[in-house]
Design a protein around this motif. Structure first.
Motif, short mmCIF file in Angstrom:
data_model
loop_
_atom_site.label_atom_id
_atom_site.label_comp_id
_atom_site.label_asym_id
_atom_site.label_seq_id
_atom_site.Cartn_x
_atom_site.Cartn_y
_atom_site.Cartn_z
N GLY A 161 49.50 -5.92 44.12
CA GLY A 161 50.64 -6.22 43.28
C GLY A 161 51.95 -5.74 43.88
N GLU A 162 52.92 -5.57 42.99
CA GLU A 162 54.25 -5.09 43.41
C GLU A 162 54.29 -3.58 43.34
OE1 GLU A 162 58.02 -7.19 42.44
OE2 GLU A 162 58.42 -5.38 41.23
N ARG A 163 54.61 -2.95 44.47
CA ARG A 163 54.78 -1.51 44.53
C ARG A 163 56.27 -1.22 44.37
NH1 ARG A 163 49.63 -0.29 43.89
NH2 ARG A 163 50.40 1.86 44.11
N THR A 164 56.59 -0.27 43.53
CA THR A 164 57.99 -0.05 43.16
C THR A 164 58.77 0.77 44.17
OG1 THR A 164 57.35 1.87 41.82
CG2 THR A 164 57.48 -0.27 40.71
N THR A 165 58.13 1.19 45.23
CA THR A 165 58.81 1.87 46.33
C THR A 165 57.97 1.73 47.59
OG1 THR A 165 59.48 4.02 47.25
CG2 THR A 165 57.78 4.05 45.56
N PHE A 166 58.65 1.67 48.75
CA PHE A 166 57.94 1.68 50.03
C PHE A 166 57.08 2.93 50.16
CE2 PHE A 166 61.32 -0.87 52.67
CZ PHE A 166 61.25 -1.91 51.76
N ALA A 167 57.46 4.01 49.47
CA ALA A 167 56.78 5.29 49.62
C ALA A 167 55.33 5.25 49.19
CB ALA A 167 57.53 6.38 48.84
N ASP A 168 54.93 4.25 48.39
CA ASP A 168 53.52 4.12 48.02
C ASP A 168 52.65 3.98 49.27
OD1 ASP A 168 54.38 4.24 45.43
OD2 ASP A 168 53.67 2.24 44.86
N MET A 169 53.19 3.35 50.31
CA MET A 169 52.43 3.17 51.54
C MET A 169 52.17 4.51 52.23
SD MET A 169 54.03 -0.36 53.08
CE MET A 169 55.75 -0.21 52.59
N GLY A 170 53.22 5.33 52.35
CA GLY A 170 53.06 6.64 52.98
C GLY A 170 52.11 7.53 52.19
N GLN A 171 52.19 7.45 50.87
CA GLN A 171 51.31 8.25 50.03
C GLN A 171 49.85 7.86 50.25
OE1 GLN A 171 51.28 11.30 48.48
NE2 GLN A 171 52.87 10.63 47.05
N THR A 172 49.59 6.58 50.44
CA THR A 172 48.23 6.09 50.70
C THR A 172 47.73 6.59 52.05
OG1 THR A 172 48.79 4.09 49.45
CG2 THR A 172 46.79 4.03 50.78
N VAL A 173 48.59 6.54 53.06
CA VAL A 173 48.21 7.04 54.38
C VAL A 173 47.96 8.54 54.34
CG1 VAL A 173 48.99 7.35 56.76
CG2 VAL A 173 49.39 5.16 55.59
N ALA A 174 48.80 9.27 53.61
CA ALA A 174 48.62 10.72 53.48
C ALA A 174 47.26 11.04 52.87
CB ALA A 174 49.74 11.32 52.63
N SER A 175 46.87 10.30 51.84
CA SER A 175 45.56 10.50 51.22
C SER A 175 44.44 10.24 52.22
CB SER A 175 45.42 9.58 50.01
OG SER A 175 44.10 9.60 49.49
N HIS A 176 44.57 9.19 52.98
CA HIS A 176 43.55 8.85 53.98
C HIS A 176 43.39 9.96 55.02
CE1 HIS A 176 41.18 6.47 56.79
NE2 HIS A 176 42.07 6.74 57.74
#
Length: 409
Positions: free
Chosen positions: A379-394
């Motif tokens: 869906g629509e992510r409300t900030t580009f930062a959702d991507m970095g947060q996902t990578v950080a979790s990984h």
């Protein structure tokens, strides 16, 4: 630590953001307009023709992400055999510039406006240019206006060879650019001059000074070289890159990523002349670096085709990159997560030569936290930062200050 790979298709926007009208970009759509131009036979050249052919990118989910962003169909088989998680992200940073886009992806939105120069002749402050002459030990400058790199070289390149005066210009972004001949002016001299310029523009809150070296003897053969250098204001806070290094992880910049972060949080950088050379460098680093982050920026999409409004060239570059994806896939290991995204738009069908305010793709492929990434709509992510947060979790890091991680499996 697991391994993550971030590949930025520099400027591959997926359609105008809700606030795009504030930037004059209300109908921009970099990817969608390229697809439509190809379908209509308007993006043919000696290297390609016909509809856009990107089967691997579609399989990863890029087409499905684009349809979700623009809310209507594209003339592509966008949802056929999708194997990645896909969506689009909205930028919360104030600008549509390169540093803001990259920093926000890595968990650091930029809520303020960078300093820019007025859209006029003699756009740089008089005192700034006088100080540049004295401190840079040069006798004069050329241009002093907004313009695209190609047009600037065509207008001032030969005069630069005659006078030795560096060419100073800007764009709608927060940037001061200096072009000079790599051999007659000298590459190190250009770098030194840019260092002087960066100190001078810092009080104006200008994000970047870019060295733009070129070669050639006349307008017919002037060509910018791969020795570009971006002098960027350092990030004002901690990013994903810093958190990786906190855990003794390795961060490798492939291309200009290191410059964008002022080399903060970067272990080392490898460069190449063009997109395909950068893919070669990525493949080589994948053999050597098994943990941490490989961070790639494929700049040709933006600098060679977006800014130059070259639809056919952009389409061909997408097809060339698509053909390399199986090589990247072949070197992925079970713990690898790949993120495919962009930092802004640069619609080659849009008037002017500047970036465009657009959503960006969010495409994840591979494995996340030990399990395969599932094919579904993020869906629509409300900030580009959702991507970095996902990578950080990984990567098993502490949560970043911004963003909500994507559920991938």
């Amino acid at each position: 630590m697991n391994r993550a790979i971030i590949i930025i298709l520099d400027s591959l926007g997926l359609g105008a953001s809700a606030d795009a009208h504030k930037y004059g970009d209300q109908n921009a759509d970099t990817f969608g307009h390229i697809v439509e131009a190809c379908e209509a036979g308007l993006a043919n050249n000696t290297q390609r023709h016909g509809p856009l052919k990107i089967p691997n990118l579609l399989r990863w989910g890029l087409g499905a992400a684009a349809v979700g962003s623009r809310k209507h169909k594209l003339p592509l088989a966008t949802h056929l055999n999708v194997q990645g998680a896909y969506g689009h992200a909205v930028e919360v940073s104030s600008g549509k510039d390169t540093p803001s886009g990259h920093w926000e992806i890595c968990g650091l939105p930029v809520p303020f406006n960078w300093g820019t120069f007025p859209q006029q002749e003699d756009c740089f402050p008089t005192q700034l240019m006088q100080d540049l002459l004295v401190q840079g030990q040069i006798q004069g400058t050329l241009a002093n206006k907004h313009g695209s790199g190609t047009d600037i070289l065509a207008e001032y390149g030969e005069q630069h060879l005659r006078t030795g005066f560096p060419i100073c210009y800007t764009s709608a972004d927060s940037v001061f650019q200096i072009a000079a001949h790599e051999e007659t002016f000298g590459l190190e001299r250009l770098y030194d001059l840019c260092e002087v310029a960066k100190k001078l523009v810092d009080p104006l809150n200008v994000a970047r000074v870019i060295a733009r070296p070129f070669k050639g003897t006349c307008n017919a053969d002037f060509e910018r070289t791969a020795n570009r250098r971006d002098l960027t204001t350092p990030p004002m806070g901690r990013t994903l890159l810093d958190h990786i290094q906190d855990q003794n992880g390795c961060v490798v910049s492939v291309g200009k990523v290191g410059d964008i972060f002022a080399h903060k949080g970067v272990n080392y950088t490898v460069k190449a002349d063009d997109n395909m050379g950068l893919v070669d460098q990525l493949l080589d680093q994948m053999k050597q670096v098994k943990e941490g982050l490989l961070f790639v920026n494929l700049v040709d999409f933006d600098s060679k085709y977006g800014h130059r409004r070259d639809v056919a060239g952009y389409a061909n570059a997408l097809e060339e990159f698509d053909a390399r994806l199986p090589q990247i896939e072949a070197q992925l290991e079970p713990q690898d997560l790949v993120l495919l995204s962009a930092d802004h738009g640069c619609d080659p069908t849009w008037p002017g030569s500047d970036h465009t305010r657009e959503h960006v793709p969010v495409v994840f492929y591979g494995h996340h936290c030990g399990l395969p990434v599932q094919a579904f709509d993020l869906g629509e992510r409300t900030t580009f930062a959702d991507m970095g947060q996902t990578v950080a979790s990984h990567l098993g890091l502490v949560s970043l200050n911004y963003g909500i991680g994507c559920q991938l499996n």
